[in-house]
Write an enzyme that holds these catalytic residues in place. Sequence first.
Site, PDB file in Angstrom:
ATOM      1  N   LYS A  36      39.107  27.506  68.842  1.00  0.00           N
ATOM      2  CA  LYS A  36      40.466  27.486  69.385  1.00  0.00           C
ATOM      3  C   LYS A  36      40.460  28.156  70.758  1.00  0.00           C
ATOM      4  CE  LYS A  36      41.699  31.804  67.044  1.00  0.00           C
ATOM      5  NZ  LYS A  36      42.644  32.500  66.157  1.00  0.00           N
ATOM      6  N   ARG A 135      52.861  35.752  58.865  1.00  0.00           N
ATOM      7  CA  ARG A 135      52.863  34.804  59.973  1.00  0.00           C
ATOM      8  C   ARG A 135      53.075  33.399  59.421  1.00  0.00           C
ATOM      9  NH1 ARG A 135      47.729  34.685  63.986  1.00  0.00           N
ATOM     10  NH2 ARG A 135      46.772  33.709  62.153  1.00  0.00           N
ATOM     11  N   TYR A 275      47.047  42.483 101.008  1.00  0.00           N
ATOM     12  CA  TYR A 275      48.491  42.682 100.890  1.00  0.00           C
ATOM     13  C   TYR A 275      48.825  44.147 100.685  1.00  0.00           C
ATOM     14  CZ  TYR A 275      49.096  37.621 100.247  1.00  0.00           C
ATOM     15  OH  TYR A 275      49.115  36.257 100.415  1.00  0.00           O
ATOM     16  N   MET A 323      45.941  35.415  94.777  1.00  0.00           N
ATOM     17  CA  MET A 323      45.986  34.256  93.889  1.00  0.00           C
ATOM     18  C   MET A 323      44.654  33.512  93.853  1.00  0.00           C
ATOM     19  SD  MET A 323      48.470  30.887  94.011  1.00  0.00           S
ATOM     20  CE  MET A 323      49.969  31.824  93.740  1.00  0.00           C
TER      21      MET A 323
END
Length: 383
Positions: A36, A135, A275, A323
């Site tokens: 998964k 769950r 930045y 980014m």
Amino acid sequence: MFQSSYIELSTSALQHNIRFIESLIGPDVTFSSVIKGNAYGHGIEQFAPLAQSCGISHFSVFSADEALRLQQALPRPATIVIMGYIDTPELEWAVAHDIEFFVFEPDRLAHAARAAKKVGKPARIHLELETGMNRTGFDAGNLPTAEKILQENSDYLTLAGICTHYAGAESHLNHERVLNQQKLFREKVTQLKARGFVPEMLHTACSAAMVTFPETHMNLVRVGIMQYGLWPSPEIYEKYLRQHPEPSNPLRRIISWKSRIMSLKQVYKGEYIGYGASFQAPQDMVLAIVPVGYAWGYSRSLSNQGQVLIRGKRASVAGIVNMNVMMVDVTEIPDVKKDDEVVLLGHQYDESITVASFAELSTQLNYELLTRLPLNIPRFVVD
């Protein structure tokens, strides 16, 4: 097209991990490879055929879309089990393709029976029991409904398994809770068998339970993080070492993540880098610009503290992770050049950047770091 970073998967490391896990569970227990989360970030399309070539024939996924990707990626048929999400219209597809799936509520079970009748073959289902995770799973209130549906549709529902999931077997803090879950599971299975509901398999163990609670091995273990060469938690590794003193880690990480220097930049003492004003150069510095940022899974929380490897030396992140790029300090690394290899995760010469180091420097779990690696980073299988 070329990408700014790439991932390598080690065949020899996976073979080693599989042999180690099989030595823990023995020859009579099925090893289900949990893939998964895009095979924990390793890539379903790359990892699954590799695992199959190493002898794995049983796979567990979370959802129907992962099952389809897996089915298309495997060169040979294998058992596929969906542990979580499958929409009602997808049930017919699953039954038709012999894909097994968990059922954990009455309507899922009823829809499975209807899909099987429509397709004309039995649905292979795994009855998930609620034992304390809270769950998914049948609890004492709705289990009689499940029994009724199973009884009325015995020609169309094959009980491939009965299962549950432990609520934190990786931590001693949950020890009593997990023991209570085991007890409740055994009681419910005994009741179901007495009423004629006998499964082909019983399974409850994840990686952590497999190590900590050998009695949970039963017929099958669902192994995720350990097959990739990582321990579920430091606590589990420490417990294993207490029981099996070894000179080195018996698991080998199979993933490496690499990039290259995009550019070099001279920065003078007192200037700010990137930045904001989070990093001011304490001296004249040389920076390597690496074309990987938080959009590529390198967390912004590693700003001013993450490390990479260049020419076998550690280089620290300077300034805020952007980014798409980050800056690393290569002032003290001789002969650095544009296009030099940058190791974000893995080995270079005698140094190593581990998944654990990401967790230590940020709030990310090892599971979280890996599964956040984007799908479009190229992944390659190496020796």
